[in-house]
Design an enzyme around this catalytic site. Structure first.
Site, PDB file in Angstrom:
ATOM      1  N   CYS A  47       6.546   0.087  -5.595  1.00 25.87           N
ATOM      2  CA  CYS A  47       7.481  -0.418  -4.633  1.00 25.87           C
ATOM      3  C   CYS A  47       7.018  -0.627  -3.507  1.00 25.87           C
ATOM      4  CB  CYS A  47       8.582   0.759  -4.481  1.00 25.87           C
ATOM      5  SG  CYS A  47       9.453   1.253  -5.966  1.00 25.87           S
ATOM      6  N   GLY A  74       7.342  -5.522  -5.850  1.00 33.13           N
ATOM      7  CA  GLY A  74       8.413  -5.077  -6.788  1.00 33.13           C
ATOM      8  C   GLY A  74       9.465  -6.370  -6.611  1.00 33.13           C
ATOM      9  N   ASN A 148       8.009   5.109  -2.048  1.00 33.40           N
ATOM     10  CA  ASN A 148       7.002   4.485  -3.053  1.00 33.40           C
ATOM     11  C   ASN A 148       6.366   5.547  -3.558  1.00 33.40           C
ATOM     12  OD1 ASN A 148       5.285   2.638  -4.185  1.00 33.40           O
ATOM     13  ND2 ASN A 148       4.119   2.640  -2.325  1.00 33.40           N
ATOM     14  N   GLY A 149       6.165   5.544  -4.865  1.00 30.77           N
ATOM     15  CA  GLY A 149       5.254   6.502  -5.712  1.00 30.77           C
ATOM     16  C   GLY A 149       6.269   7.147  -6.627  1.00 30.77           C
ATOM     17  N   TYR A 316      -5.836  -4.362  -7.316  1.00 26.53           N
ATOM     18  CA  TYR A 316      -4.545  -5.190  -7.970  1.00 26.53           C
ATOM     19  C   TYR A 316      -3.356  -5.147  -7.156  1.00 26.53           C
ATOM     20  CZ  TYR A 316      -1.166  -7.273 -11.244  1.00 26.53           C
ATOM     21  OH  TYR A 316      -0.532  -7.883 -11.737  1.00 26.53           O
TER      22      TYR A 316
END
Length: 572
Positions: A47, A74, A148-149, A316
Protein backbone atom coordinates in the site's frame (compact mmCIF):
# COMPACT_ATOMS: atom_id res chain seq x y z
CA UNK A 1 -8.72 -2.16 44.56
CA UNK A 2 -10.21 0.54 42.30
CA UNK A 3 -13.35 -0.20 40.40
CA UNK A 4 -12.63 -1.69 37.03
CA UNK A 5 -9.23 -3.08 38.05
CA UNK A 6 -10.34 -6.65 37.42
CA UNK A 7 -10.88 -5.84 33.74
CA UNK A 8 -7.29 -4.64 33.55
CA UNK A 9 -6.07 -7.87 35.16
CA UNK A 10 -8.10 -10.04 32.80
CA UNK A 11 -6.84 -8.05 29.85
CA UNK A 12 -3.25 -8.36 31.03
CA UNK A 13 -3.64 -12.13 31.19
CA UNK A 14 -4.93 -12.34 27.65
CA UNK A 15 -2.20 -10.00 26.43
CA UNK A 16 0.42 -12.22 28.05
CA UNK A 17 -1.00 -15.16 26.11
CA UNK A 18 -0.73 -13.15 22.89
CA UNK A 19 2.89 -12.28 23.64
CA UNK A 20 3.60 -15.94 24.34
CA UNK A 21 2.04 -17.11 21.08
CA UNK A 22 3.91 -14.52 19.06
CA UNK A 23 7.33 -15.55 20.19
CA UNK A 24 8.16 -13.63 23.38
CA UNK A 25 10.17 -15.58 25.89
CA UNK A 26 8.05 -16.72 28.82
CA UNK A 27 9.67 -18.87 31.51
CA UNK A 28 12.52 -19.49 29.09
CA UNK A 29 10.44 -21.36 26.51
CA UNK A 30 8.84 -20.15 23.28
CA UNK A 31 5.20 -21.16 23.02
CA UNK A 32 3.90 -22.82 19.85
CA UNK A 33 1.46 -20.75 17.79
CA UNK A 34 -2.07 -22.02 17.22
CA UNK A 35 -2.31 -24.04 14.05
CA UNK A 36 -5.23 -22.01 12.73
CA UNK A 37 -3.42 -18.73 13.17
CA UNK A 38 -3.27 -17.88 9.47
CA UNK A 39 -6.73 -19.09 8.51
CA UNK A 40 -9.20 -16.43 7.54
CA UNK A 41 -6.61 -13.68 7.73
CA UNK A 42 -6.48 -10.89 5.19
CA UNK A 43 -3.74 -11.58 2.64
CA UNK A 44 -0.62 -9.41 2.50
CA UNK A 45 -0.61 -6.44 0.21
CA UNK A 46 1.49 -3.44 -0.66
CA UNK A 47 0.00 0.00 0.00
CA UNK A 48 0.89 3.66 -0.17
CA UNK A 49 0.01 6.17 2.54
CA UNK A 50 0.27 9.94 2.88
CA UNK A 51 -0.80 12.50 5.47
CA UNK A 52 -0.54 16.29 5.26
CA UNK A 53 -0.90 19.02 7.86
CA UNK A 54 -1.18 22.68 6.87
CA UNK A 55 -2.13 25.74 8.87
CA UNK A 56 -4.86 27.05 6.61
CA UNK A 57 -6.67 26.18 3.40
CA UNK A 58 -7.93 22.82 2.20
CA UNK A 59 -5.50 19.94 1.90
CA UNK A 60 -7.55 17.86 -0.57
CA UNK A 61 -5.71 18.83 -3.79
CA UNK A 62 -2.29 18.20 -2.25
CA UNK A 63 -3.37 14.82 -0.91
CA UNK A 64 -4.58 13.96 -4.41
CA UNK A 65 -1.28 15.00 -6.03
CA UNK A 66 0.76 13.17 -3.42
CA UNK A 67 -1.35 10.05 -3.81
CA UNK A 68 -0.75 10.07 -7.57
CA UNK A 69 2.98 9.88 -6.82
CA UNK A 70 2.31 6.75 -4.75
CA UNK A 71 -0.01 5.07 -7.26
CA UNK A 72 2.69 2.47 -8.06
CA UNK A 73 2.20 1.06 -4.56
CA UNK A 74 -1.43 0.09 -5.15
CA UNK A 75 -4.04 0.27 -7.89
CA UNK A 76 -6.99 -1.56 -6.37
CA UNK A 77 -8.59 1.22 -4.37
CA UNK A 78 -8.05 4.72 -3.07
CA UNK A 79 -9.35 6.55 -0.03
CA UNK A 80 -9.09 9.96 1.61
CA UNK A 81 -10.23 11.64 4.80
CA UNK A 82 -9.92 15.33 5.65
CA UNK A 83 -10.77 17.32 8.73
CA UNK A 84 -11.20 20.88 9.96
CA UNK A 85 -10.80 19.42 13.49
CA UNK A 86 -14.54 19.67 14.04
CA UNK A 87 -15.79 17.24 11.41
CA UNK A 88 -14.27 14.53 9.23
CA UNK A 89 -15.04 14.03 5.54
CA UNK A 90 -14.23 10.57 4.15
CA UNK A 91 -14.45 8.92 0.73
CA UNK A 92 -13.05 5.62 -0.54
CA UNK A 93 -13.76 3.43 -3.53
CA UNK A 94 -12.22 0.80 -5.79
CA UNK A 95 -10.19 2.15 -8.68
CA UNK A 96 -7.23 4.35 -9.54
CA UNK A 97 -6.74 7.68 -7.81
CA UNK A 98 -7.74 9.68 -10.90
CA UNK A 99 -10.98 7.71 -11.22
CA UNK A 100 -11.98 7.56 -7.56
CA UNK A 101 -11.54 11.32 -7.15
CA UNK A 102 -12.62 12.41 -10.64
CA UNK A 103 -15.65 14.39 -9.45
CA UNK A 104 -15.00 18.06 -8.80
CA UNK A 105 -18.00 18.24 -6.48
CA UNK A 106 -16.55 15.37 -4.44
CA UNK A 107 -13.18 17.06 -4.15
CA UNK A 108 -14.82 20.36 -3.22
CA UNK A 109 -16.61 18.58 -0.37
CA UNK A 110 -13.32 17.24 1.07
CA UNK A 111 -12.69 20.30 3.19
CA UNK A 112 -10.15 20.65 5.97
CA UNK A 113 -6.52 21.61 6.52
CA UNK A 114 -5.35 18.14 7.53
CA UNK A 115 -5.96 14.74 6.03
CA UNK A 116 -4.86 11.23 5.12
CA UNK A 117 -4.96 9.29 1.85
CA UNK A 118 -4.28 5.68 0.89
CA UNK A 119 -3.85 3.45 -2.15
CA UNK A 120 -4.24 -0.32 -1.86
CA UNK A 121 -2.75 -3.23 -3.70
CA UNK A 122 -5.27 -5.54 -5.41
CA UNK A 123 -6.10 -8.86 -3.76
CA UNK A 124 -8.58 -11.52 -4.77
CA UNK A 125 -11.26 -12.14 -2.19
CA UNK A 126 -10.97 -8.71 -0.62
CA UNK A 127 -11.85 -6.34 -3.45
CA UNK A 128 -14.87 -4.79 -1.76
CA UNK A 129 -14.66 -1.06 -1.19
CA UNK A 130 -15.45 -1.89 2.44
CA UNK A 131 -11.87 -3.21 2.66
CA UNK A 132 -10.48 0.06 1.30
CA UNK A 133 -8.86 2.43 3.75
CA UNK A 134 -9.10 4.55 5.86
CA UNK A 135 -10.83 2.66 8.67
CA UNK A 136 -12.73 4.47 11.42
CA UNK A 137 -13.76 4.01 15.04
CA UNK A 138 -15.90 6.63 16.74
CA UNK A 139 -14.72 5.81 20.24
CA UNK A 140 -12.50 6.93 21.77
CA UNK A 141 -12.29 10.46 20.42
CA UNK A 142 -12.92 9.56 16.76
CA UNK A 143 -10.00 7.91 14.95
CA UNK A 144 -9.20 7.22 11.29
CA UNK A 145 -6.26 4.98 10.36
CA UNK A 146 -4.38 3.99 7.21
CA UNK A 147 -1.73 1.26 7.22
CA UNK A 148 1.04 -0.12 5.02
CA UNK A 149 2.34 -3.55 5.97
CA UNK A 150 0.87 -6.75 7.36
CA UNK A 151 0.31 -8.04 10.87
CA UNK A 152 1.35 -11.62 11.51
CA UNK A 153 -0.67 -12.19 14.69
CA UNK A 154 -3.98 -10.86 13.39
CA UNK A 155 -6.07 -13.79 14.58
CA UNK A 156 -4.73 -13.66 18.14
CA UNK A 157 -5.53 -9.96 18.25
CA UNK A 158 -8.97 -10.52 16.75
CA UNK A 159 -9.75 -13.04 19.49
CA UNK A 160 -8.68 -10.53 22.11
CA UNK A 161 -10.79 -7.75 20.61
CA UNK A 162 -13.89 -9.95 20.29
CA UNK A 163 -13.63 -11.29 23.83
CA UNK A 164 -15.05 -9.94 27.06
CA UNK A 165 -11.49 -9.26 28.13
CA UNK A 166 -11.21 -6.40 25.67
CA UNK A 167 -12.13 -3.02 27.14
CA UNK A 168 -15.12 -3.29 24.84
CA UNK A 169 -15.98 -6.44 22.92
CA UNK A 170 -15.33 -4.87 19.54
CA UNK A 171 -17.22 -5.78 16.39
CA UNK A 172 -14.93 -5.99 13.35
CA UNK A 173 -16.61 -5.52 9.97
CA UNK A 174 -13.87 -6.84 7.67
CA UNK A 175 -11.07 -9.39 7.48
CA UNK A 176 -8.49 -6.60 7.24
CA UNK A 177 -5.55 -6.61 9.61
CA UNK A 178 -5.62 -2.80 9.37
CA UNK A 179 -9.03 -2.71 11.05
CA UNK A 180 -7.67 -4.98 13.77
CA UNK A 181 -4.69 -2.67 14.24
CA UNK A 182 -6.93 0.39 14.59
CA UNK A 183 -9.11 -1.32 17.19
CA UNK A 184 -6.10 -2.48 19.20
CA UNK A 185 -4.87 1.11 19.31
CA UNK A 186 -8.34 2.41 20.20
CA UNK A 187 -8.69 -0.18 22.96
CA UNK A 188 -5.41 0.96 24.48
CA UNK A 189 -6.47 4.62 24.35
CA UNK A 190 -9.56 3.63 26.35
CA UNK A 191 -7.35 1.89 28.91
CA UNK A 192 -5.05 4.90 29.23
CA UNK A 193 -8.12 7.07 29.79
CA UNK A 194 -9.40 4.76 32.53
CA UNK A 195 -6.02 4.55 34.25
CA UNK A 196 -5.94 8.34 34.30
CA UNK A 197 -9.34 8.54 35.98
CA UNK A 198 -8.80 5.69 38.44
CA UNK A 199 -5.24 6.30 39.58
CA UNK A 200 -4.62 10.06 39.50
CA UNK A 201 -8.03 11.62 38.96
CA UNK A 202 -6.56 13.65 36.12
CA UNK A 203 -8.47 15.81 33.67
CA UNK A 204 -8.71 13.51 30.61
CA UNK A 205 -9.35 16.40 28.23
CA UNK A 206 -5.85 17.72 28.91
CA UNK A 207 -4.25 14.29 28.56
CA UNK A 208 -5.42 13.11 25.13
CA UNK A 209 -2.00 13.38 23.52
CA UNK A 210 -0.44 11.47 26.40
CA UNK A 211 -3.11 8.78 26.02
CA UNK A 212 -2.02 8.27 22.40
CA UNK A 213 1.62 7.90 23.37
CA UNK A 214 0.72 5.42 26.13
CA UNK A 215 -1.56 3.48 23.79
CA UNK A 216 1.09 3.35 21.09
CA UNK A 217 3.68 2.01 23.51
CA UNK A 218 1.39 -0.80 24.67
CA UNK A 219 0.20 -1.56 21.14
CA UNK A 220 3.78 -2.01 19.93
CA UNK A 221 4.17 -4.79 22.51
CA UNK A 222 1.05 -6.54 21.17
CA UNK A 223 1.40 -6.07 17.42
CA UNK A 224 3.64 -8.41 15.41
CA UNK A 225 4.65 -7.93 11.81
CA UNK A 226 5.07 -4.82 9.70
CA UNK A 227 3.15 -1.60 10.14
CA UNK A 228 3.72 1.97 9.05
CA UNK A 229 0.60 3.88 10.04
CA UNK A 230 -1.02 7.29 9.93
CA UNK A 231 -4.04 8.22 12.02
CA UNK A 232 -6.23 11.27 12.45
CA UNK A 233 -7.46 11.62 16.03
CA UNK A 234 -9.96 14.29 16.98
CA UNK A 235 -8.55 16.53 19.67
CA UNK A 236 -5.03 15.12 19.22
CA UNK A 237 -3.88 15.66 15.64
CA UNK A 238 -2.11 13.79 12.86
CA UNK A 239 -0.33 10.73 14.28
CA UNK A 240 2.36 8.60 12.61
CA UNK A 241 4.05 5.48 13.93
CA UNK A 242 6.24 2.68 12.60
CA UNK A 243 6.97 -0.84 13.85
CA UNK A 244 10.18 -1.37 15.86
CA UNK A 245 11.91 -3.06 12.89
CA UNK A 246 10.98 -0.32 10.42
CA UNK A 247 10.11 -2.97 7.84
CA UNK A 248 7.92 -0.69 5.71
CA UNK A 249 9.08 2.85 4.92
CA UNK A 250 7.67 6.07 6.35
CA UNK A 251 9.22 9.49 5.67
CA UNK A 252 8.66 12.92 7.22
CA UNK A 253 8.71 16.08 5.09
CA UNK A 254 8.45 19.77 5.95
CA UNK A 255 7.81 23.09 4.22
CA UNK A 256 7.78 26.64 5.49
CA UNK A 257 4.68 28.82 5.48
CA UNK A 258 3.95 32.32 6.84
CA UNK A 259 2.14 30.70 9.76
CA UNK A 260 4.87 28.18 10.56
CA UNK A 261 6.12 24.79 9.40
CA UNK A 262 3.74 22.41 7.63
CA UNK A 263 4.27 18.67 7.43
CA UNK A 264 3.82 15.72 5.12
CA UNK A 265 4.36 12.07 6.07
CA UNK A 266 4.35 9.45 3.31
CA UNK A 267 5.48 5.97 2.34
CA UNK A 268 8.06 7.49 -0.01
CA UNK A 269 9.54 10.96 -0.30
CA UNK A 270 8.93 10.96 -4.06
CA UNK A 271 5.50 12.31 -3.03
CA UNK A 272 7.03 15.47 -1.53
CA UNK A 273 8.39 17.31 -4.57
CA UNK A 274 5.19 18.02 -6.53
CA UNK A 275 3.52 19.53 -3.46
CA UNK A 276 6.47 21.56 -2.24
CA UNK A 277 7.74 19.58 0.74
CA UNK A 278 11.36 18.75 1.46
CA UNK A 279 12.56 15.55 3.03
CA UNK A 280 13.23 16.00 6.75
CA UNK A 281 13.98 12.44 7.90
CA UNK A 282 12.60 8.93 8.16
CA UNK A 283 10.16 8.16 10.93
CA UNK A 284 12.28 6.03 13.24
CA UNK A 285 11.39 2.40 13.95
CA UNK A 286 9.34 2.28 17.14
CA UNK A 287 8.70 6.04 17.05
CA UNK A 288 5.39 7.88 17.26
CA UNK A 289 5.07 11.42 15.90
CA UNK A 290 2.08 13.64 16.69
CA UNK A 291 1.38 16.91 14.88
CA UNK A 292 -1.15 18.84 16.93
CA UNK A 293 -4.03 20.83 15.41
CA UNK A 294 -1.92 23.94 16.10
CA UNK A 295 1.01 22.53 14.14
CA UNK A 296 3.32 21.53 17.00
CA UNK A 297 5.40 18.44 16.22
CA UNK A 298 5.83 16.02 19.12
CA UNK A 299 7.89 12.82 18.99
CA UNK A 300 8.49 9.94 21.37
CA UNK A 301 10.41 6.69 21.03
CA UNK A 302 7.96 4.01 22.18
CA UNK A 303 10.00 0.86 21.53
CA UNK A 304 13.73 0.18 21.08
CA UNK A 305 14.56 0.68 17.38
CA UNK A 306 15.91 -2.33 15.48
CA UNK A 307 16.04 -0.95 11.95
CA UNK A 308 15.69 -3.88 9.54
CA UNK A 309 14.00 -2.53 6.41
CA UNK A 310 12.55 -4.72 3.68
CA UNK A 311 15.19 -4.98 0.96
CA UNK A 312 12.56 -5.71 -1.71
CA UNK A 313 11.52 -2.06 -1.39
CA UNK A 314 14.78 -1.05 -3.05
CA UNK A 315 14.66 -3.72 -5.75
CA UNK A 316 11.09 -3.46 -6.96
CA UNK A 317 8.50 -1.73 -4.80
CA UNK A 318 9.71 1.85 -4.47
CA UNK A 319 10.26 4.50 -7.11
CA UNK A 320 13.88 5.19 -8.12
CA UNK A 321 13.51 8.86 -7.13
CA UNK A 322 12.82 7.94 -3.49
CA UNK A 323 15.27 7.90 -0.58
CA UNK A 324 14.34 5.37 2.10
CA UNK A 325 16.24 4.96 5.36
CA UNK A 326 18.90 7.29 3.93
CA UNK A 327 19.46 4.95 0.97
CA UNK A 328 18.74 6.42 -2.49
CA UNK A 329 16.78 3.77 -4.37
CA UNK A 330 18.39 4.71 -7.70
CA UNK A 331 21.92 4.36 -6.34
CA UNK A 332 20.99 1.03 -4.80
CA UNK A 333 19.78 -0.26 -8.18
CA UNK A 334 22.91 1.00 -9.96
CA UNK A 335 25.07 -0.82 -7.43
CA UNK A 336 23.12 -4.02 -8.03
CA UNK A 337 24.11 -3.72 -11.69
CA UNK A 338 27.77 -3.36 -10.80
CA UNK A 339 27.74 -6.43 -8.54
CA UNK A 340 25.94 -8.50 -11.16
CA UNK A 341 28.20 -7.46 -14.06
CA UNK A 342 31.26 -8.58 -12.11
CA UNK A 343 29.85 -12.09 -11.83
CA UNK A 344 28.67 -12.21 -15.45
CA UNK A 345 32.19 -11.44 -16.66
CA UNK A 346 33.36 -14.63 -14.95
CA UNK A 347 30.94 -16.68 -17.05
CA UNK A 348 32.37 -15.37 -20.31
CA UNK A 349 29.06 -15.33 -22.13
CA UNK A 350 29.17 -14.23 -25.76
CA UNK A 351 27.01 -11.11 -25.61
CA UNK A 352 26.17 -8.47 -28.20
CA UNK A 353 23.92 -6.16 -26.17
CA UNK A 354 22.13 -5.59 -22.89
CA UNK A 355 18.38 -4.96 -22.82
CA UNK A 356 16.26 -4.13 -19.75
CA UNK A 357 12.83 -5.57 -19.11
CA UNK A 358 11.00 -2.28 -18.49
CA UNK A 359 10.75 -0.46 -16.24
CA UNK A 360 12.32 -1.37 -12.92
CA UNK A 361 15.49 -2.96 -14.29
CA UNK A 362 16.70 0.07 -16.23
CA UNK A 363 19.17 1.44 -13.64
CA UNK A 364 20.82 -1.96 -13.16
CA UNK A 365 20.94 -2.62 -16.92
CA UNK A 366 22.42 0.81 -17.68
CA UNK A 367 25.17 0.25 -15.12
CA UNK A 368 25.86 -3.27 -16.38
CA UNK A 369 26.21 -2.05 -19.96
CA UNK A 370 28.69 0.61 -18.82
CA UNK A 371 30.70 -1.82 -16.69
CA UNK A 372 30.82 -4.49 -19.43
CA UNK A 373 31.38 -2.07 -22.34
CA UNK A 374 28.35 -3.42 -24.19
CA UNK A 375 25.63 -1.55 -26.10
CA UNK A 376 22.53 -0.73 -24.07
CA UNK A 377 19.38 -1.15 -26.16
CA UNK A 378 15.67 -0.72 -25.42
CA UNK A 379 14.39 -3.67 -27.42
CA UNK A 380 11.18 -4.25 -25.48
CA UNK A 381 8.52 -1.60 -26.03
CA UNK A 382 6.03 -1.24 -23.23
CA UNK A 383 2.35 -0.43 -23.62
CA UNK A 384 1.93 2.04 -20.77
CA UNK A 385 -1.82 1.66 -20.67
CA UNK A 386 -1.61 -1.87 -19.27
CA UNK A 387 -0.97 -2.38 -15.54
CA UNK A 388 1.90 -4.40 -14.10
CA UNK A 389 1.28 -8.15 -14.40
CA UNK A 390 2.58 -8.60 -10.85
CA UNK A 391 -0.51 -6.89 -9.46
CA UNK A 392 -3.11 -8.87 -11.39
CA UNK A 393 -5.12 -11.10 -9.05
CA UNK A 394 -5.00 -14.40 -10.94
CA UNK A 395 -2.56 -16.29 -13.09
CA UNK A 396 -4.54 -16.36 -16.34
CA UNK A 397 -4.94 -12.57 -16.36
CA UNK A 398 -1.21 -12.15 -15.71
CA UNK A 399 -0.36 -14.43 -18.63
CA UNK A 400 -2.74 -12.76 -21.06
CA UNK A 401 -1.46 -9.35 -20.04
CA UNK A 402 2.17 -10.04 -20.98
CA UNK A 403 1.58 -9.85 -24.73
CA UNK A 404 -0.55 -6.76 -24.37
CA UNK A 405 2.16 -5.18 -22.31
CA UNK A 406 5.41 -5.76 -24.22
CA UNK A 407 6.48 -5.96 -27.84
CA UNK A 408 9.92 -7.15 -28.99
CA UNK A 409 11.67 -5.23 -31.80
CA UNK A 410 13.35 -7.39 -34.43
CA UNK A 411 15.53 -4.43 -35.48
CA UNK A 412 17.22 -4.70 -32.08
CA UNK A 413 17.30 -8.45 -31.58
CA UNK A 414 17.75 -10.04 -35.03
CA UNK A 415 20.91 -12.14 -35.10
CA UNK A 416 22.08 -10.92 -31.68
CA UNK A 417 23.11 -12.64 -28.49
CA UNK A 418 21.05 -10.77 -25.91
CA UNK A 419 21.32 -10.32 -22.16
CA UNK A 420 17.88 -9.49 -20.75
CA UNK A 421 18.01 -7.83 -17.33
CA UNK A 422 15.03 -7.86 -14.97
CA UNK A 423 14.75 -6.46 -11.46
CA UNK A 424 13.44 -9.79 -10.16
CA UNK A 425 11.98 -13.07 -11.39
CA UNK A 426 9.17 -14.20 -9.11
CA UNK A 427 6.60 -16.47 -10.76
CA UNK A 428 8.39 -16.83 -14.10
CA UNK A 429 5.52 -16.83 -16.59
CA UNK A 430 6.18 -13.26 -17.72
CA UNK A 431 9.87 -13.96 -18.22
CA UNK A 432 9.34 -17.21 -20.09
CA UNK A 433 7.04 -15.45 -22.53
CA UNK A 434 9.51 -12.58 -22.95
CA UNK A 435 12.25 -15.05 -23.79
CA UNK A 436 9.96 -16.59 -26.39
CA UNK A 437 9.11 -13.16 -27.85
CA UNK A 438 12.77 -12.17 -28.12
CA UNK A 439 13.60 -15.44 -29.89
CA UNK A 440 10.72 -14.90 -32.30
CA UNK A 441 12.13 -11.42 -32.98
CA UNK A 442 15.29 -13.09 -34.28
CA UNK A 443 17.64 -13.29 -31.31
CA UNK A 444 20.42 -15.82 -31.73
CA UNK A 445 20.77 -16.43 -27.98
CA UNK A 446 18.86 -15.15 -24.96
CA UNK A 447 20.56 -14.89 -21.57
CA UNK A 448 18.84 -13.72 -18.37
CA UNK A 449 20.12 -11.72 -15.42
CA UNK A 450 18.04 -10.98 -12.31
CA UNK A 451 19.09 -8.01 -10.19
CA UNK A 452 17.54 -9.85 -7.23
CA UNK A 453 18.34 -13.29 -5.84
CA UNK A 454 15.87 -16.14 -6.50
CA UNK A 455 12.59 -15.71 -4.61
CA UNK A 456 12.03 -18.97 -2.72
CA UNK A 457 10.00 -17.98 0.34
CA UNK A 458 6.75 -16.06 1.03
CA UNK A 459 6.83 -12.47 2.11
CA UNK A 460 4.52 -12.10 5.10
CA UNK A 461 5.19 -8.44 5.82
CA UNK A 462 3.04 -6.74 3.23
CA UNK A 463 3.98 -7.91 -0.29
CA UNK A 464 1.71 -10.13 -2.38
CA UNK A 465 3.81 -13.31 -2.22
CA UNK A 466 1.84 -15.78 -0.12
CA UNK A 467 2.74 -19.19 -1.58
CA UNK A 468 6.02 -20.98 -2.21
CA UNK A 469 4.37 -23.08 -4.93
CA UNK A 470 4.00 -19.95 -7.07
CA UNK A 471 7.71 -19.24 -7.30
CA UNK A 472 9.61 -20.45 -10.33
CA UNK A 473 12.67 -20.97 -8.10
CA UNK A 474 10.82 -23.17 -5.62
CA UNK A 475 12.72 -26.44 -5.26
CA UNK A 476 14.80 -25.89 -8.40
CA UNK A 477 18.48 -25.30 -9.06
CA UNK A 478 19.60 -22.35 -11.17
CA UNK A 479 20.13 -24.62 -14.18
CA UNK A 480 16.64 -26.08 -13.80
CA UNK A 481 15.14 -22.59 -13.56
CA UNK A 482 17.03 -21.59 -16.70
CA UNK A 483 15.63 -24.60 -18.54
CA UNK A 484 12.15 -23.82 -17.25
CA UNK A 485 12.37 -20.28 -18.58
CA UNK A 486 13.73 -21.41 -21.94
CA UNK A 487 16.89 -19.29 -21.73
CA UNK A 488 20.45 -20.05 -22.85
CA UNK A 489 21.85 -18.89 -19.52
CA UNK A 490 20.65 -17.45 -16.22
CA UNK A 491 22.33 -15.60 -13.40
CA UNK A 492 20.84 -14.28 -10.17
CA UNK A 493 22.13 -11.64 -7.79
CA UNK A 494 23.96 -13.12 -4.82
CA UNK A 495 22.20 -12.59 -1.47
CA UNK A 496 25.46 -11.53 0.15
CA UNK A 497 26.09 -8.95 -2.56
CA UNK A 498 22.54 -7.67 -2.16
CA UNK A 499 23.03 -7.08 1.57
CA UNK A 500 26.47 -5.57 0.99
CA UNK A 501 25.02 -2.96 -1.37
CA UNK A 502 22.54 -1.79 1.26
CA UNK A 503 25.14 -1.72 4.01
CA UNK A 504 27.56 0.19 1.78
CA UNK A 505 24.98 2.91 1.14
CA UNK A 506 23.98 3.11 4.80
CA UNK A 507 26.52 1.51 7.17
CA UNK A 508 24.14 2.08 10.10
CA UNK A 509 21.90 -0.69 8.74
CA UNK A 510 23.52 -4.00 9.61
CA UNK A 511 20.60 -6.23 8.68
CA UNK A 512 17.79 -6.18 6.10
CA UNK A 513 14.48 -7.99 6.00
CA UNK A 514 15.14 -10.39 3.11
CA UNK A 515 12.90 -13.31 4.02
CA UNK A 516 11.69 -13.90 0.45
CA UNK A 517 15.32 -14.69 -0.45
CA UNK A 518 16.77 -16.31 2.68
CA UNK A 519 13.70 -17.52 4.61
CA UNK A 520 14.72 -15.60 7.75
CA UNK A 521 11.72 -13.84 9.35
CA UNK A 522 12.95 -11.08 11.62
CA UNK A 523 9.88 -10.83 13.87
CA UNK A 524 10.58 -14.32 15.23
CA UNK A 525 6.96 -15.50 15.14
CA UNK A 526 6.85 -17.15 11.69
CA UNK A 527 7.12 -20.94 11.56
CA UNK A 528 6.17 -23.72 9.18
CA UNK A 529 2.63 -23.93 10.57
CA UNK A 530 2.11 -20.26 9.81
CA UNK A 531 3.46 -20.56 6.25
CA UNK A 532 1.39 -23.68 5.55
CA UNK A 533 -1.74 -21.98 6.84
CA UNK A 534 -0.96 -18.97 4.68
CA UNK A 535 -0.61 -21.14 1.57
CA UNK A 536 -3.92 -22.84 2.34
CA UNK A 537 -5.73 -19.53 2.77
CA UNK A 538 -8.42 -18.59 0.29
CA UNK A 539 -6.12 -16.10 -1.44
CA UNK A 540 -3.24 -18.46 -2.13
CA UNK A 541 -5.44 -21.48 -2.85
CA UNK A 542 -7.00 -19.70 -5.82
CA UNK A 543 -3.64 -19.12 -7.47
CA UNK A 544 -1.77 -21.63 -9.58
CA UNK A 545 1.94 -22.22 -9.43
CA UNK A 546 2.09 -21.73 -13.18
CA UNK A 547 -0.56 -21.76 -15.86
CA UNK A 548 -0.30 -22.34 -19.54
CA UNK A 549 0.36 -19.20 -21.48
CA UNK A 550 -2.96 -17.75 -22.62
CA UNK A 551 -3.81 -16.97 -26.23
CA UNK A 552 -5.50 -13.68 -27.02
CA UNK A 553 -6.62 -14.89 -30.44
CA UNK A 554 -8.39 -18.04 -29.37
CA UNK A 555 -5.75 -20.18 -31.08
CA UNK A 556 -3.14 -22.36 -29.40
CA UNK A 557 -1.04 -20.65 -26.75
CA UNK A 558 2.62 -19.87 -27.40
CA UNK A 559 4.94 -22.66 -26.29
CA UNK A 560 6.39 -22.70 -22.82
CA UNK A 561 9.27 -24.90 -21.77
CA UNK A 562 8.22 -26.97 -18.78
CA UNK A 563 10.53 -27.49 -15.84
CA UNK A 564 11.96 -30.83 -14.80
CA UNK A 565 8.84 -31.70 -12.78
CA UNK A 566 6.50 -31.13 -15.75
CA UNK A 567 5.08 -27.93 -14.32
CA UNK A 568 4.87 -24.74 -16.30
CA UNK A 569 6.76 -21.81 -14.76
CA UNK A 570 5.11 -19.40 -12.39
CA UNK A 571 4.08 -15.89 -13.35
CA UNK A 572 6.33 -12.85 -13.47
Amino acid sequence: MPAGSSSFINSAGLKLNILRRTGSSVAGRRQQPPKTRGAGRAPPRMCGIIGIYKHEGNVNAELYEGLLMLQHRGQDSAGMVTTNWEKFKEYKENGLVKDVFSSQSLMDSMIGSCGLAHVRYPTAGSSSAQEAQPFFVNSPLGMFLIHNGNLTNTEDLRVMLNSSRSFFSRHLRTSSDSEVLLNVLADEVHRAHQRCLQTTGCDPNSMKTEFLFEAGQTAMKLLKGAYSCLTLVKGVGLVAFRDPFGIRPLVLGRRASPLGDEYCIASEDCAFGPIGFERMRDVNPGEMIIISPEGKLLSRQLAPPQLTPCIFEYIYLSRPDSVLNNIPVYEFQLALGTRLSQRIKERKWDLDLICPVPDGSRPAAIQMAADMALPYREGLVKNRYVGRTFIMPNQRLREMSVRRKLNAMSTVFKGKSVLLVDDSIVRGTTMSQIVNMVRNAGARKVYLASAAPPVRHPNVYGVDMPSRKEFVAHGLTEDQICESLGADGLIYQDVGDLMAVGNQLNPDITRFEASCFNGEYITGDIDEDYLTSLEESSRAAKRNRAGKAASLTGGPPPPLVEDSRNKAPAGV
